[in-house]
Design a protein around this motif. Structure first.
Motif, short mmCIF file in Angstrom:
data_model
loop_
_atom_site.label_atom_id
_atom_site.label_comp_id
_atom_site.label_asym_id
_atom_site.label_seq_id
_atom_site.Cartn_x
_atom_site.Cartn_y
_atom_site.Cartn_z
N ASN A 170 0.86 -1.18 0.00
CA ASN A 170 0.00 0.00 0.00
C ASN A 170 0.89 1.22 0.00
N SER A 171 0.31 2.37 -0.26
CA SER A 171 1.13 3.56 -0.47
C SER A 171 1.80 4.06 0.79
N TRP B 146 -4.46 -0.15 -9.28
CA TRP B 146 -3.73 0.48 -8.18
C TRP B 146 -2.55 1.30 -8.68
N THR B 147 -1.75 0.72 -9.57
CA THR B 147 -0.58 1.45 -10.07
C THR B 147 -0.99 2.63 -10.95
N THR B 148 -2.05 2.47 -11.71
CA THR B 148 -2.54 3.58 -12.53
C THR B 148 -2.99 4.74 -11.64
N ALA B 149 -3.68 4.41 -10.57
CA ALA B 149 -4.15 5.45 -9.64
C ALA B 149 -2.99 6.18 -8.99
N LEU B 150 -1.95 5.44 -8.63
CA LEU B 150 -0.80 6.05 -7.96
C LEU B 150 0.04 6.89 -8.92
N PRO C 283 -10.56 -8.74 -0.73
CA PRO C 283 -10.15 -7.74 0.25
C PRO C 283 -9.08 -6.78 -0.25
N ASP C 284 -8.16 -7.28 -1.09
CA ASP C 284 -7.13 -6.40 -1.62
C ASP C 284 -7.76 -5.32 -2.51
N ALA C 285 -8.68 -5.73 -3.38
CA ALA C 285 -9.32 -4.77 -4.27
C ALA C 285 -10.16 -3.76 -3.48
N LEU C 286 -10.86 -4.23 -2.46
CA LEU C 286 -11.64 -3.32 -1.62
C LEU C 286 -10.74 -2.29 -0.94
N TRP C 287 -9.62 -2.76 -0.42
CA TRP C 287 -8.69 -1.85 0.26
C TRP C 287 -8.09 -0.84 -0.71
N PHE C 288 -7.60 -1.32 -1.85
CA PHE C 288 -7.03 -0.41 -2.84
C PHE C 288 -8.05 0.64 -3.28
N LEU C 289 -9.28 0.20 -3.56
CA LEU C 289 -10.29 1.12 -4.04
C LEU C 289 -10.66 2.13 -2.96
N GLY D 56 -7.86 4.54 -12.52
CA GLY D 56 -7.45 3.45 -11.64
C GLY D 56 -8.61 2.90 -10.84
N ALA D 57 -9.46 3.80 -10.34
CA ALA D 57 -10.64 3.35 -9.60
C ALA D 57 -11.55 2.51 -10.49
N GLY D 58 -11.70 2.92 -11.75
CA GLY D 58 -12.53 2.15 -12.68
C GLY D 58 -12.00 0.75 -12.91
#
Length: 208
Positions: A27-28, A124-128, A150-156, A135-137
Motif C-alpha cells: 500500500n502507499s 492500483w498502479t494507474t491510480a498512484l 479484500p485487496d481490491a476493496l482496500w485499494f479502491l 485506476g478506480a474504474g
C-alpha cells in the motif's frame, strides 16, 4: 534449462503468493510486502529463489510473453520494491515496471482469477502514477470479476479517499472489509482508515 526452471518456480510463486495486503502487502503508506509462508524458497534444481533476479525473470517473460503467472510474480516484486524505495523517482520507476506487467497480464489473462488480479494491480498502479479516476474504474472491474476481494476493496477505498477526496464512497468499502474475516492487525488498519473517513465526513460542510 535454467530459464525453464526459473519459469516453473516463478509460476509456483505467483500462484502461491496471495492474501490480504493491508498489513503484509503493498500500500502507499504501509510496510513492505512479505512473502506468504507457503511460498517456495527454492527452484526445482535447489536454487534459492531469492537469488533469482528480476532481470532473469524479465528474460524469461520476454521469451514467453504469455506466461501470466510470471508477470504477476514480477508485479508483486516491483510493488514490494516500491515500498522500500526512499526516493520518489525510485518509487515511481518500480511502480512503472509493476504497471507495465500488470497491463500485459491483463491483456493476456484467460482465467477469472488472473484477470481480477491483473486488473487489481493495474488499477492500483494507474491510480498512484497517473489517473486515480481511471485506476478506480479498473479496480471496480476487478471487483466485478472477484466480488469482495479484500485487496481490491482496500485499494479502491484508498484511491477514493486519498486520491479522489471521496470519503463517502470509501466508507462502505471499509465497512465491508470490517465485516469480513480479518485478523486483529488487519482490522486495526482498516479501522484506522475508517476513523479518518468518518472524521472527514463529520467535518465536511452540509450538502458538500
Amino acid at each position: 534449462m535454467l530459464l525453464a526452471v526459473i519459469a516453473i518456480a516463478a509460476i509456483a510463486l505467483a500462484a502461491m503468493v496471495a492474501g490480504f495486503v493491508i498489513v503484509n502487502g503493498h500500500n502507499s503508506k504501509g510496510p513492505a510486502t512479505t512473502a506468504s509462508p507457503t511460498t517456495p524458497s527454492t527452484t526445482q534444481d535447489g536454487r534459492d529463489l531469492s537469488q533469482v533476479t528480476n532481470d532473469e525473470m524479465e528474460t524469461v517473460v520476454a521469451a514467453n510473453p504469455d506466461v501470466v503467472a510470471m508477470r504477476l510474480a514480477l508485479v508483486e516484486r516491483y510493488l514490494r520494491s516500491a515500498d522500500s524505495e526512499q526516493g520518489l523517482d525510485g518509487k515511481k520507476a518500480q511502480l512503472e515496471r509493476a504497471r507495465f506487467h500488470a497491463g500485459e497480464a491483463a491483456a493476456r489473462a484467460t482465467t477469472t482469477t488472473d484477470q481480477a488480479r491483473s486488473l487489481r494491480y493495474l488499477g492500483w498502479t494507474t491510480a498512484l502514477l497517473t489517473d486515480p479516476a481511471k485506476g478506480a474504474g479498473l479496480l471496480e472491474q476487478s471487483l466485478v470479476k472477484e466480488p469482495g476481494n479484500p485487496d481490491a476493496l482496500w485499494f479502491l477505498a484508498m484511491v477514493r479517499f486519498d486520491k479522489l477526496d471521496d470519503p463517502a464512497a470509501a466508507k462502505p468499502l471499509l465497512e465491508q472489509l470490517l465485516a469480513s474475516p480479518v485478523d486483529d492487525a488487519q482490522r486495526q488498519a482498516v479501522q484506522a482508515k475508517l476513523d479518518k473517513v468518518n472524521a472527514a465526513l463529520a467535518s465536511a460542510p452540509p450538502n458538500s
